[in-house]
Motif scaffolding. Structure first.
Motif, PDB file in Angstrom:
ATOM      1  N   PHE A 128       0.850  -1.191   0.000  1.00  0.00           N
ATOM      2  CA  PHE A 128       0.000   0.000   0.000  1.00  0.00           C
ATOM      3  C   PHE A 128       0.881   1.234   0.000  1.00  0.00           C
ATOM      4  O   PHE A 128       1.946   1.251   0.630  1.00  0.00           O
ATOM      5  CB  PHE A 128      -0.893   0.012   1.246  1.00  0.00           C
ATOM      6  CG  PHE A 128      -1.524   1.354   1.524  1.00  0.00           C
ATOM      7  CD1 PHE A 128      -2.701   1.705   0.896  1.00  0.00           C
ATOM      8  CD2 PHE A 128      -0.931   2.251   2.405  1.00  0.00           C
ATOM      9  CE1 PHE A 128      -3.287   2.944   1.138  1.00  0.00           C
ATOM     10  CE2 PHE A 128      -1.507   3.487   2.652  1.00  0.00           C
ATOM     11  CZ  PHE A 128      -2.689   3.841   2.018  1.00  0.00           C
ATOM     12  N   ASN A 164      -4.962   6.958  -3.128  1.00  0.00           N
ATOM     13  CA  ASN A 164      -4.157   5.880  -2.537  1.00  0.00           C
ATOM     14  C   ASN A 164      -4.109   4.685  -3.479  1.00  0.00           C
ATOM     15  O   ASN A 164      -4.933   4.554  -4.387  1.00  0.00           O
ATOM     16  CB  ASN A 164      -4.745   5.463  -1.190  1.00  0.00           C
ATOM     17  CG  ASN A 164      -4.864   6.619  -0.228  1.00  0.00           C
ATOM     18  OD1 ASN A 164      -3.874   7.185   0.210  1.00  0.00           O
ATOM     19  ND2 ASN A 164      -6.096   6.998   0.100  1.00  0.00           N
ATOM     20  N   VAL A 166      -3.447   0.312  -3.582  1.00  0.00           N
ATOM     21  CA  VAL A 166      -3.157  -1.042  -3.106  1.00  0.00           C
ATOM     22  C   VAL A 166      -2.759  -1.854  -4.334  1.00  0.00           C
ATOM     23  O   VAL A 166      -3.485  -1.847  -5.334  1.00  0.00           O
ATOM     24  CB  VAL A 166      -4.377  -1.687  -2.413  1.00  0.00           C
ATOM     25  CG1 VAL A 166      -4.068  -3.129  -2.032  1.00  0.00           C
ATOM     26  CG2 VAL A 166      -4.766  -0.895  -1.177  1.00  0.00           C
ATOM     27  N   TYR A 167      -1.614  -2.530  -4.287  1.00  0.00           N
ATOM     28  CA  TYR A 167      -1.093  -3.149  -5.512  1.00  0.00           C
ATOM     29  C   TYR A 167      -0.563  -4.553  -5.259  1.00  0.00           C
ATOM     30  O   TYR A 167      -0.254  -4.951  -4.132  1.00  0.00           O
ATOM     31  CB  TYR A 167       0.043  -2.299  -6.086  1.00  0.00           C
ATOM     32  CG  TYR A 167       1.361  -2.499  -5.353  1.00  0.00           C
ATOM     33  CD1 TYR A 167       2.276  -3.459  -5.796  1.00  0.00           C
ATOM     34  CD2 TYR A 167       1.671  -1.778  -4.208  1.00  0.00           C
ATOM     35  CE1 TYR A 167       3.466  -3.678  -5.119  1.00  0.00           C
ATOM     36  CE2 TYR A 167       2.848  -1.981  -3.523  1.00  0.00           C
ATOM     37  CZ  TYR A 167       3.744  -2.932  -3.978  1.00  0.00           C
ATOM     38  OH  TYR A 167       4.920  -3.154  -3.292  1.00  0.00           O
ATOM     39  N   GLY A 185      -3.874  -3.359  -9.370  1.00  0.00           N
ATOM     40  CA  GLY A 185      -4.482  -3.185  -8.054  1.00  0.00           C
ATOM     41  C   GLY A 185      -5.574  -2.140  -8.114  1.00  0.00           C
ATOM     42  O   GLY A 185      -6.191  -1.916  -9.168  1.00  0.00           O
TER      43      GLY A 185
END
Length: 455
Positions: A128, A164, A166-167, A185
């Motif tokens: 993240f 933001n 998330v990956y 993501g």
């Protein structure tokens, strides 16, 4: 029992990092974050920040390089990465002459990288990181001369939020030196813009007005990357009993443009301030909810090179020095927010930097094993508030501090630091912003992640 203890330690560290991220608050006041989806945080690995942001062609066996997922193929040991930044900013306004200082703390990333198959050159990373930040509060005072010279209006423009990520990403390396990788993501975030207007009059009491728009958004993203490493020269170092090798590494990556799905609430109301400085609603004039729309984010392209020297012997492979440059660009003129353009222009940046380790095997002198880094960058920002565009530049120095001596096996934990100085804007801009940033990262690849043969 050892594996249970290891898992428990990992859970503790990850929980502590998430707690810091979710409780951290920023007090930054950047008027330029009003445009687009906010100020880009350039949340790269702290290692590459110390080299002026040079990253697209960089890879080693431990570092999680977010800029180019092809670098994940070089991961040789499980690594937990966590970074934080503390920056001091100074805003200067020419008309009216004014100055504002702020100090901010913010997390930069939380990531885990690991090899899937060392023999086949497969590596994976997930984590993240914040991408942009919206944080501004600007007061404007003006006289209503055309109506009543004694009347005036005070307007407060404020905003919070950001984007933001998330990956999860995978990289694959072949024996000919070619690596490719992909990362995908979810991008998600929120943009809360508010305009509060107060009429100031000695005889008539006017209602205070609040015009607020809250937008939440999310969408999948795709980043692709490629790296190619070629051996230039190889020689035997008779003094140290090691083989020196010289490489050139080329790198390129791109995050494709995307359309975020958005949902918007619009509030028009009158309000008053309470005794504590907070606000409460007096009457609701208009309120619309769940207005659907799209946010168009442009593609980003980065390409660069790195010259590198390594030394190897029977005990391992060591990086001696690296130097390189890269170029990145984004076509922000294509940005659309609910089909509307913003005061944005196409941005670009050039980064140049390098690093050096005096003697990575010298167990008698700690500073011989420290990695020393420096670099600089310059370019043009995407925000264009006053129509004069914003030039930006920065310089940085950094250090990679090994936690344990090299003679200990499986002790690869490193503390990375970066010190950045920079400025956004020039004499042609009414508002300029200078900053000083200190960043710290923990790259934890210790015996925590190694399963012992004996308890």
């Amino acid at each position: 029992m050892q594996s249970t203890s290891t898992i428990r330690r990992i859970v503790y560290v990850v929980f502590f990092s998430i707690l810091i991220i979710t409780t951290a608050s920023a007090q930054e006041n950047s008027p330029y974050s009003r445009y687009g989806l906010g100020d880009y945080m350039y949340s790269q690995h702290i290692l590459t920040k110390g080299m002026g942001g040079l990253s697209v062609a960089y890879a080693d066996g431990q570092t999680v390089n977010f800029t180019n997922p092809a670098s994940f193929s070089n991961l040789r040991i499980v690594t937990y990465d966590f970074g934080i930044s503390i920056d001091a900013r100074t805003l200067r306004s020419a008309k009216p002459a004014n100055k504002y200082n702020s100090t901010n703390f913010s997390p930069t990333y939380l990531a885990i990288g690991m090899p899937l198959n060392n023999k086949r050159g497969l590596g994976i990373s997930f984590g993240f990181r914040p991408i942009t930040r919206i944080s501004y509060s600007v007061v404007k005072n003006e006289r209503l001369n055309s109506i009543n010279p004694s009347d005036s209006i005070q307007t407060l423009f404020s905003g919070t939020g950001g984007l933001n990520q998330v990956y999860v990403g995978v990289g694959k390396k072949w024996k000919n030196g070619l690596s490719i990788g992909g990362m995908t993501g979810l991008h998600f975030g929120r943009k809360d813009n508010s305009t509060k207007r107060v009429f100031i009059n000695d005889t008539v009491a006017y209602y205070k007005a609040n015009y607020q728009t809250i937008t939440s958004f999310n969408g999948a993203f795709i980043t692709g990357g490629v790296q190619y490493q070629r051996l230039l020269d190889s020689s035997k170092n008779l003094n140290k009993g090691m083989r020196d090798k010289y490489y050139i590494r080329l790198g390129a990556s791109s995050t494709l443009g995307q359309k975020l799905s958005a949902k918007q609430d619009q509030i028009r109301e009158t309000f008053e301030y309470d005794n504590s400085g907070g606000t409460f609603k007096v009457d609701s004039v208009l309120r619309t909810t769940n207005v659907r729309g799209k946010i168009q984010i442009p593609s980003t392209y980065t390409a660069g090179f790195l010259l590198q020297k390594t030394a190897s012997d029977g005990s391992g492979l060591y990086d001696i020095w690296s130097i390189g440059a890269e170029y990145t660009t984004s076509k922000w003129s294509e940005y659309r927010f609910y089909n509307k353009a913003d005061a944005l222009v196409n941005s670009w940046q050039v980064r140049v930097g390098g690093q050096w380790v005096p003697d990575p095997k010298n167990v008698r002198n700690y500073f011989s094993r420290v990695t020393y880094r420096t670099g600089f960058n310059f370019g043009k920002d995407h925000a264009n508030a006053d129509g004069n565009q914003l030039k930006n530049y920065g310089v940085s120095v950094g250090f990679g501090l090994p936690v344990r001596p090299a003679r200990f096996s499986y002790q690869f934990t490193t503390i990375h630091t970066a010190f950045e100085f920079g400025k956004r804007g020039s004499a042609v801009n009414n508002i300029t912003e200078s900053y000083y940033k200190i960043s710290f990262a923990l790259s934890l690849s210790d015996i925590w992640f190694i399963k012992r043969k004996y308890d």
